[in-house]
Design a protein around this motif. Structure first.
Motif, PDB file in Angstrom:
ATOM      1  N   ASN A  24       0.378  -1.220   0.046  1.00  0.00           N
ATOM      2  CA  ASN A  24      -0.064  -0.107   0.063  1.00  0.00           C
ATOM      3  C   ASN A  24       0.318   1.099  -0.097  1.00  0.00           C
ATOM      4  O   ASN A  24       0.687   2.434   0.990  1.00  0.00           O
ATOM      5  CB  ASN A  24      -1.058  -0.031   1.102  1.00  0.00           C
ATOM      6  CG  ASN A  24      -2.411   1.015   0.448  1.00  0.00           C
ATOM      7  OD1 ASN A  24      -2.542   1.103  -0.405  1.00  0.00           O
ATOM      8  ND2 ASN A  24      -3.385   0.902   2.079  1.00  0.00           N
ATOM      9  N   GLU A  85      -4.551   1.199   5.456  1.00  0.00           N
ATOM     10  CA  GLU A  85      -5.222   0.149   4.871  1.00  0.00           C
ATOM     11  C   GLU A  85      -7.226   0.482   4.543  1.00  0.00           C
ATOM     12  O   GLU A  85      -7.684   1.121   5.244  1.00  0.00           O
ATOM     13  CB  GLU A  85      -4.733  -0.694   6.648  1.00  0.00           C
ATOM     14  CG  GLU A  85      -5.088  -2.059   6.313  1.00  0.00           C
ATOM     15  CD  GLU A  85      -4.427  -2.459   5.740  1.00  0.00           C
ATOM     16  OE1 GLU A  85      -4.683  -3.646   3.842  1.00  0.00           O
ATOM     17  OE2 GLU A  85      -2.889  -2.410   5.619  1.00  0.00           O
ATOM     18  N   GLY A  86      -6.759  -0.050   2.925  1.00  0.00           N
ATOM     19  CA  GLY A  86      -7.993   0.001   3.045  1.00  0.00           C
ATOM     20  C   GLY A  86      -8.160   1.100   2.073  1.00  0.00           C
ATOM     21  O   GLY A  86      -8.912   0.778   1.017  1.00  0.00           O
ATOM     22  N   ASP A  87      -6.956   2.113   1.539  1.00  0.00           N
ATOM     23  CA  ASP A  87      -7.386   2.969   1.006  1.00  0.00           C
ATOM     24  C   ASP A  87      -6.077   2.852  -0.620  1.00  0.00           C
ATOM     25  O   ASP A  87      -5.364   1.954  -0.546  1.00  0.00           O
ATOM     26  CB  ASP A  87      -6.535   4.331   1.239  1.00  0.00           C
ATOM     27  CG  ASP A  87      -7.838   4.663   2.228  1.00  0.00           C
ATOM     28  OD1 ASP A  87      -9.187   4.603   1.780  1.00  0.00           O
ATOM     29  OD2 ASP A  87      -7.445   5.501   3.149  1.00  0.00           O
ATOM     30  N   LYS A  88      -7.043   3.204  -1.593  1.00  0.00           N
ATOM     31  CA  LYS A  88      -6.235   2.505  -3.276  1.00  0.00           C
ATOM     32  C   LYS A  88      -6.119   4.012  -3.950  1.00  0.00           C
ATOM     33  O   LYS A  88      -7.361   5.007  -3.733  1.00  0.00           O
ATOM     34  CB  LYS A  88      -6.747   1.812  -3.116  1.00  0.00           C
ATOM     35  CG  LYS A  88      -6.587   0.404  -3.256  1.00  0.00           C
ATOM     36  CD  LYS A  88      -7.578  -0.781  -4.031  1.00  0.00           C
ATOM     37  CE  LYS A  88      -9.178  -1.095  -3.878  1.00  0.00           C
ATOM     38  NZ  LYS A  88      -8.370  -2.466  -5.118  1.00  0.00           N
TER      39      LYS A  88
END
Length: 95
Positions: A24, A85-88
């Protein structure tokens, strides 16, 4: 604060930067005068994500030669941005 589009120049597309996507982490070329806080705010504003950490490095230009002529590639600043965590960032997902 400056315009975020003036701070973030372009993404870095390389084998190493694509490997960092699994952790990430996203890599960008940025304005050499930008500091970590400006980079963080620019990424958050442009891509609507939460930035956890910013690492920067100055990349010196290399000397290039064509026959008897000698030149130099420009100096650059690179930023590796770690997202929550979880962001893109969708720009990198199609590469």
């Amino acid at each position: 604060m400056r315009n975020p589009r003036d701070i973030i120049k372009r993404p870095v597309i390389s084998e190493r930067s694509m490997g960092l996507l699994e952790e990430n982490k996203y890599t960008f070329y940025v304005d050499p005068k930008a500091n970590k806080l400006e980079i963080k705010h620019a990424i958050q504003e442009l891509f609507n994500v939460t930035v956890v950490n910013v690492n920067t490095m100055n990349v010196k230009g290399k000397t290039k030669r064509v026959g008897r002529f000698v030149g130099k590639t420009p100096n650059r600043k690179k930023a590796i941005v770690t997202l929550k965590e979880g962001d893109k960032i969708e720009v990198f997902e199609g590469v």
